[in-house]
Enzyme design. Structure first.
Site, PDB file in Angstrom:
ATOM      1  N   ASP A  96      35.422 -74.731   5.850  1.00 44.17           N
ATOM      2  CA  ASP A  96      35.587 -74.033   7.133  1.00 44.17           C
ATOM      3  C   ASP A  96      36.260 -72.687   6.906  1.00 44.17           C
ATOM      4  O   ASP A  96      37.232 -72.319   7.592  1.00 44.17           O
ATOM      5  CB  ASP A  96      36.411 -74.884   8.094  1.00 44.17           C
ATOM      6  N   ASP A 107      43.977 -72.031  19.312  1.00 43.17           N
ATOM      7  CA  ASP A 107      43.345 -73.351  19.287  1.00 43.17           C
ATOM      8  C   ASP A 107      42.020 -73.276  18.568  1.00 43.17           C
ATOM      9  O   ASP A 107      41.468 -72.207  18.337  1.00 43.17           O
ATOM     10  CB  ASP A 107      43.154 -73.908  20.697  1.00 43.17           C
TER      11      ASP A 107
END
Length: 538
Positions: free
Chosen positions: A327, A211
């Site tokens: 990112d 996650d």
């Protein structure tokens, strides 16, 4: 009845002239009044008056007075009593008056205006009605806003693409078995899956792979047998829809061997936002550097250098396409069964127009990887990805996490630690020595060269950082020099199809040496096993 006091000081009764029974005596009574010294008017009852009429004596008069008289309220007095007042007579005004607590009134204590309790009651009712009306208005506003947002979800650049317009680039990357599947509906230009289909494929989202800040990834198997990774966003807000659409728009239009393949997604009307990717067997680079896999199957330095080159080439391709990943980190670098790189997670990526020097936007990304100039000045450009990649290079060299609060204060952030160690010519204090830094001169030279490149990527000033094209070029030169220093022939034990595939692809074995008995001067590595051996030139 009137009592007339004559000159002899005797009381002589006479009757009021208002009585119709004695109207004939009016003149006599008036004459007597003129001769009296004083007149007293005493009211008596009608019954007493009748007694006096029959027997005009002092005794009858006394009885009439003793019997008294009856009073009854007139209309004004009744109203006065009902308003909690006292009935009275005002000599000055010559009429009825109602005496109240605060002052006297002509008829009643009730004022023409409202009483205080009435005013309070009316105020309460008005306040309640006003609050109800306000709440109804706010509810209507909320409902209209929700409908407007829902319309944005479906209309703001989210129109469906005709079935014949599936992205050629995405289609070209898919295996032939997928291309031959029956035609399915498409949305955003990619294949559409139903929520129920993906819920069943992931066993009700029970097989979690990992996650992040905005989503969770689950392992699943589709009905056609494909293993997939299903990305499930935490919420269905406008911001998440934008990220959802962003990933689709980028991946459906770009073709590169080191970008993850997007198979499809749920419809925009689905109860949740889900993206379906190819399943990458060996997980993330972070798992292989810091997790359990790092202990059981560590990646050798040649394998790490190859990962750095493939990641850099993917980022260079994105920048050439006008896209900033925003990112870049080891958890977004996936490794397949052959340890080939697949860059993933484009939710925060931004299109970067070529005519601009930067984009002004709020800083987003992962602590430890965010460009300090972007964080401080809110200015984003492709050099922000270069900084993040410098952190990835530092992780490949050191096997350390980008942020680790168990380290000393000045070394919590790996970027700061790398700048300090490399700048002080102390790469040995940063490097993972198990990779052969101390015993293999070729590995030593390559690791130092990559550390110097990382140092350039981590510069505070963007102008001092290289571009990703330059990074790719330097890394390939380092790899080429390392291969020229390596032995011409290496005997490698091949134990499985994975290692054979690595050799077929010309990739050095990914397993790091685990025996310290090897010497840097050795030209061959010999293994004794019942398994067969093969020779491969590097």
């Amino acid at each position: 009845m009137d009592y007339i006091n004559d000159l002899s000081q005797k009381w002589i009764p006479s009757f009021s002239v208002s009585s119709h029974l004695y109207s004939r005596k009016r003149e006599i009574i008036n004459e007597l009044r003129e001769s009296c010294g004083s007149i007293v008017n005493v009211p008596v009852s009608r019954s007493a008056l009748r007694i006096e009429e029959r027997n005009q004596s002092a005794e009858a008069l006394t009885k009439a007075l003793e019997k008294g008289f009856e009073l009854s309220f007139n209309r004004d007095c009744s109203r006065c009593r009902r308003s909690k007042g006292a009935c009275g007579y005002n000599n000055t005004l010559g009429g009825f008056v109602c005496y109240c607590i605060n002052e006297s009134h002509k008829h009643t204590c009730e004022k023409n205006g409202l009483t205080k309790p009435e005013k309070i009651g009316i105020g309460f009712v008005c306040g309640f009605l006003g609050a109800t009306l306000l709440a109804a208005c706010l509810l209507c506003f909320y409902i209209r806003r929700r409908k407007k947002l829902a319309a944005q979800y479906t209309n703001k650049g989210l129109s469906a693409t005709p079935p014949t317009s599936i992205s050629r680039s995405n289609h070209a990357l898919m295996p032939s078995s997928i291309s031959n599947l029956p035609n399915r509906s498409v949305d955003y230009g990619v294949q559409v899956f139903s929520y129920e289909e993906l819920e069943e494929a992931t066993d009700h989202f029970s097989r979690e792979l990992g996650d992040g800040g905005f989503s969770t990834v689950y392992y699943g198997i589709l009905k056609d047998g494909r293993a997939v990774a299903v990305k499930r966003f935490f919420e269905k807000s406008l911001k998440r829809v934008e990220q959802f659409k962003n990933e689709i728009n980028i991946l459906k239009s770009l073709k590169h061997p080191h970008l993850v393949i997007l198979y499809g997604c749920t419809t925009r009307h689905s109860r949740e936002l889900l993206l379906v990717y190819e399943y990458i067997a060996n997980g993330t680079l972070a798992d292989n550097l810091h997790g359990d896999q790092a202990q059981s199957r560590p990646i050798s330095w040649p394998g790490r250098l190859n990962i750095a080159i493939q990641t850099a080439s993917a980022l260079s391709f994105l920048h050439a396409s006008g896209i900033i990943h925003r990112d870049v980190k080891t958890t977004n670098i996936l490794l397949d069964s052959n340890y080939q790189v697949k860059v993933a997670d484009f939710g925060l990526s931004r299109l970067f127009p070529p005519d601009l020097s930067h984009i002004s936007t709020g800083p987003q990304g992962t602590p430890g990887y965010v460009d300090p100039e972007y964080y401080q000045c809110y200015r984003l450009n492709e050099k922000s990805d270069v900084y993040s990649f410098g952190v990835v290079l530092s992780e490949l060299i050191s096997s350390k996490k980008a942020v680790d609060i168990t380290r000393s204060r000045e070394d919590i952030n790996l970027a700061n630690m790398a700048i300090s160690k490399i700048g002080n010519d102390s790469v040995h204090e940063l490097a993972d020595l198990s990779l052969g830094f101390a015993r293999d001169p070729s590995v030593n030279r390559m690791m130092i060269s990559v550390a110097e490149l990382a140092f350039g990527c981590l510069q505070q000033e963007r102008e001092a950082r290289p571009s990703m094209d330059e990074v790719v070029k330097v890394l390939r030169e380092i790899q080429k020099e390392g291969e020229s220093d390596a032995p011409g022939v290496v005997e490698v034990e091949v134990r499985s199809g994975d290692e054979a595939a690595l050799l077929n692809h010309g990739v050095p074995p990914v397993l790091s040496p685990v025996s310290e008995k090897e010497t840097s001067g050795s030209n061959t590595t010999t293994t004794s096993s019942s398994s067969r051996t093969r020779k491969s030139s590097f």
